[in-house]
Design an enzyme around this catalytic site. Structure first.
Site, PDB file in Angstrom:
ATOM      1  N   HIS A 180      20.129   0.206  18.841  1.00 17.01           N
ATOM      2  CA  HIS A 180      20.664  -0.517  20.015  1.00 17.01           C
ATOM      3  C   HIS A 180      20.764   0.409  21.238  1.00 17.01           C
ATOM      4  O   HIS A 180      21.541   0.142  22.151  1.00 17.01           O
ATOM      5  CB  HIS A 180      22.091  -1.064  19.749  1.00 17.01           C
ATOM      6  CG  HIS A 180      22.149  -2.265  18.853  1.00 17.01           C
ATOM      7  ND1 HIS A 180      23.228  -2.509  18.040  1.00 17.01           N
ATOM      8  CD2 HIS A 180      21.298  -3.289  18.655  1.00 17.01           C
ATOM      9  CE1 HIS A 180      23.029  -3.630  17.360  1.00 17.01           C
ATOM     10  NE2 HIS A 180      21.856  -4.121  17.713  1.00 17.01           N
ATOM     11  N   LEU A 209      28.154  -6.275  20.204  1.00 18.28           N
ATOM     12  CA  LEU A 209      28.491  -7.184  19.105  1.00 18.28           C
ATOM     13  C   LEU A 209      27.599  -8.422  19.171  1.00 18.28           C
ATOM     14  O   LEU A 209      27.860  -9.363  19.930  1.00 18.28           O
ATOM     15  CB  LEU A 209      29.975  -7.596  19.199  1.00 18.28           C
ATOM     16  CG  LEU A 209      30.991  -6.453  19.368  1.00 18.28           C
ATOM     17  CD1 LEU A 209      32.405  -7.000  19.546  1.00 18.28           C
ATOM     18  CD2 LEU A 209      30.934  -5.497  18.182  1.00 18.28           C
ATOM     19  N   ASN A 211      24.199 -10.274  16.508  1.00 14.43           N
ATOM     20  CA  ASN A 211      23.969 -10.440  15.067  1.00 14.43           C
ATOM     21  C   ASN A 211      24.098  -9.084  14.399  1.00 14.43           C
ATOM     22  O   ASN A 211      24.765  -8.928  13.396  1.00 14.43           O
ATOM     23  CB  ASN A 211      22.580 -11.027  14.817  1.00 14.43           C
ATOM     24  CG  ASN A 211      22.573 -12.515  15.065  1.00 14.43           C
ATOM     25  OD1 ASN A 211      23.498 -13.214  14.646  1.00 14.43           O
ATOM     26  ND2 ASN A 211      21.563 -13.012  15.756  1.00 14.43           N
ATOM     27  N   ARG A 241      25.107  -8.096   7.670  1.00  8.67           N
ATOM     28  CA  ARG A 241      25.115  -6.743   7.077  1.00  8.67           C
ATOM     29  C   ARG A 241      26.553  -6.308   6.810  1.00  8.67           C
ATOM     30  O   ARG A 241      27.458  -6.638   7.577  1.00  8.67           O
ATOM     31  CB  ARG A 241      24.465  -5.726   8.013  1.00  8.67           C
ATOM     32  CG  ARG A 241      22.998  -5.955   8.277  1.00  8.67           C
ATOM     33  CD  ARG A 241      22.420  -4.757   9.029  1.00  8.67           C
ATOM     34  NE  ARG A 241      21.097  -5.061   9.540  1.00  8.67           N
ATOM     35  CZ  ARG A 241      20.775  -5.034  10.839  1.00  8.67           C
ATOM     36  NH1 ARG A 241      21.672  -4.697  11.741  1.00  8.67           N
ATOM     37  NH2 ARG A 241      19.548  -5.334  11.222  1.00  8.67           N
TER      38      ARG A 241
HETATM   39  P1  ADP Z   1      21.051 -10.487  18.585  1.00 11.56           P
HETATM   40  O1  ADP Z   1      21.797  -9.357  17.972  1.00 11.56           O
HETATM   41  O2  ADP Z   1      20.143 -11.185  17.637  1.00 11.56           O
HETATM   42  O3  ADP Z   1      20.425 -10.172  19.932  1.00 11.56           O
HETATM   43  P2  ADP Z   1      23.052 -11.979  20.085  1.00 11.56           P
HETATM   44  O4  ADP Z   1      23.421 -10.822  20.937  1.00 11.56           O
HETATM   45  O5  ADP Z   1      22.452 -13.162  20.735  1.00 11.56           O
HETATM   46  O6  ADP Z   1      22.156 -11.573  18.848  1.00 11.56           O
HETATM   47  O7  ADP Z   1      24.383 -12.435  19.311  1.00 11.56           O
HETATM   48  C1  ADP Z   1      24.392 -13.427  18.337  1.00 11.56           C
HETATM   49  C2  ADP Z   1      25.831 -13.774  18.018  1.00 11.56           C
HETATM   50  O8  ADP Z   1      26.497 -14.078  19.236  1.00 11.56           O
HETATM   51  C3  ADP Z   1      26.014 -14.972  17.110  1.00 11.56           C
HETATM   52  O9  ADP Z   1      27.033 -14.707  16.173  1.00 11.56           O
HETATM   53  C4  ADP Z   1      26.468 -16.078  18.030  1.00 11.56           C
HETATM   54  O10 ADP Z   1      27.371 -16.888  17.402  1.00 11.56           O
HETATM   55  C5  ADP Z   1      27.162 -15.332  19.136  1.00 11.56           C
HETATM   56  N1  ADP Z   1      27.008 -16.026  20.423  1.00 11.56           N
HETATM   57  C6  ADP Z   1      25.927 -16.085  21.213  1.00 11.56           C
HETATM   58  N2  ADP Z   1      26.170 -16.835  22.306  1.00 11.56           N
HETATM   59  C7  ADP Z   1      27.443 -17.277  22.191  1.00 11.56           C
HETATM   60  C8  ADP Z   1      28.299 -18.103  22.994  1.00 11.56           C
HETATM   61  N3  ADP Z   1      27.886 -18.623  24.147  1.00 11.56           N
HETATM   62  N4  ADP Z   1      29.566 -18.330  22.548  1.00 11.56           N
HETATM   63  C9  ADP Z   1      30.000 -17.807  21.399  1.00 11.56           C
HETATM   64  N5  ADP Z   1      29.233 -17.013  20.606  1.00 11.56           N
HETATM   65  C10 ADP Z   1      27.988 -16.753  20.987  1.00 11.56           C
END
Ligand code: ADP
Length: 403
Positions: A180, A209, A211, A241
């Site tokens: 990251h 924070l 996925n 994880r």
């Molecule tokens: P990645 O790590 O795949 O890039 P993201 O940064 O999009 O993922 O984060 C995914 C997480 O963020 C999921 O748990 C999702 O529930 C949460 N999330 C994304 N958008 C929102 C939102 N508008 N409100 C609440 N939770 C969100």
């Protein structure tokens, strides 16, 4: 000046194209199920509705050709010819100890990416194939690699070494690499800008924070520790994880429960975290919160475990950084879920973090009180924009573009 950003995954290819004169995205999309039946492309020109179509996608080259069709399309395209794309920035996951900044991709860099296949077997091979396919389709257009691990190469030995015999580091490269990096670097730079500080003088803790979740200690603008380790499995509890566990749990499961190597891999990477703790069939925090509202106790505990681990790392990294100017929350959960930030911050007051509950509920940028010794901030991450900016920077430094 247009820059294309490519993130080639194991069966998908994300792309976005930026107008760097205005620092804005012109279009973005994702091609999914590459090499499988039913390859699709979701494409969105900025300001227009998303389009979803079935496309050709036997390999990365055909997927990229489909992407080009969208980008050049008469109605929803954003460039008239490929030559209007001046450079390509690639997200690459692992650069081992060889890469500590964005680099122009040449034969040597391609060798480095290949040499790191063993360290990132799920990510580096598709990243590499995306680069090779782009070389064929965009012949003569310069390509830049932006590595997830690069920002963390400043972590000192005392923090990147594990307590294993030193030969495992010296001969096998087993150490903390961290991931990251592009996101942590983006929010660090953004925070410096918001605080009117120089980038290389800020002391922060950045909690990404999403996925995947990781937290980084930044001292004088440099990463000095981070929670993900040799792989992204270490550290915080994540969507699926487990984060930190006692490694002896693995021997226990193998010896007493007959787990195979692959079953353990799936258990720790795909079935644990919020998904495994809450047992509601999803790791999406929005569903976990709904389940809690409906009285689901396991979901409540899952959230508690998730937040407690973050709090514990903030305590540790406050000790590492010392004078923390800002604690930053970013990515899907960090940017959008006030209750997580609240649960994390309650109890951190003696360490100098005082949350303003109302500002937090409103998702404001600055969510600490005036009395807080360290600021607490919500800063949206833009990894693709950072990759485009880095690409431009590398081209300027190399003298290919006027400063
Ligand atoms: P990645 O790590 O795949 O890039 P993201 O940064 O999009 O993922 O984060 C995914 C997480 O963020 C999921 O748990 C999702 O529930 C949460 N999330 C994304 N958008 C929102 C939102 N508008 N409100 C609440 N939770 C969100």
């Amino acid at each position: 000046m247009n820059i294309l950003v490519i993130n080639a995954g194991s069966s998908s290819l994300k792309f976005s194209i930026f107008d760097m004169d205005e620092n804005r995205v012109l279009a973005e999309g994702i091609i999914e199920r590459i090499g499988q039946d039913g390859t699709t492309c979701r494409y969105k020109k900025s300001g227009a509705d998303e389009i979803k179509e079935t496309v050709e996608g036997n390999d990365y080259k055909s997927a990229l050709n489909e992407m080009v069709k969208f980008l050049l399309h008469e109605e929803y395209g954003v460039v008239r010819s490929k030559s209007e794309i001046q450079a390509i920035g690639h997200r690459v996951v692992h650069g081992g100890e060889f890469i500590s900044k964005p680099v122009l991709i040449d034969q040597e860099i391609k060798r480095v990416i290949k040499n790191c296949f063993e360290l990132a077997p799920l990510h580096n091979p598709p990243n590499f194939m995306g680069i090779i396919a782009c070389e064929e389709i965009f012949a003569g257009i310069r390509q830049v690699g932006i590595f997830d691990t690069a920002f963390h190469q400043s972590i000192p030995k005392q923090a990147f070494l594990y307590g294993l015999p030193i030969e495992f580091y010296e001969h096998e490269g087993i150490r903390r690499y961290g991931f990251h990096g592009t996101s942590h670097r983006y929010v660090t730079d953004k925070c410096a800008e918001l605080l009117s500080e120089e980038k290389d003088s800020v002391n922060i803790i950045s909690a990404h924070l999403g996925n995947g979740c990781s937290i980084t200690a930044v001292k004088s603008g440099k990463s000095v520790d981070t929670s993900m380790g040799f792989t992204p499995l270490e550290g915080l509890v994540m969507g699926t994880r487990c984060g930190d566990i006692d490694p002896a749990i693995v021997f226990h499961l193998m010896e007493h429960k007959g787990y195979s190597r692959d079953e353990i891999d799936r258990l720790l990477n795909k079935k644990s975290g919020l998904l495994g703790l809450a047992e509601i069939g999803t790791s999406d925090i929005r569903d976990i919160l709904k389940a809690i509202e409906n009285g689901n106790k396991k979901a409540e505990i899952a959230l508690d475990v998730f937040c407690y681990r973050i709090k514990k790392y903030i305590g540790a990294y406050t000790a590492v950084v010392g004078d923390v100017q800002a604690l930053i929350f970013t990515a899907g959960i960090g940017e959008n879920v006030p209750v997580v930030r609240e649960k994390v911050c309650i109890g951190l007051e003696p360490l100098g973090y005082k949350l303003d509950f109302e500002k937090n509920r409103n998702n404001e940028t600055l969510i600490s009180t005036d009395k807080s010794r360290s600021k607490i901030m919500v800063i949206p991450t833009h990894e693709d924009l950072k990759i485009a900016q880095d690409t431009l920077y590398v081209l300027k430094e190399a003298g290919f573009i006027k400063q």
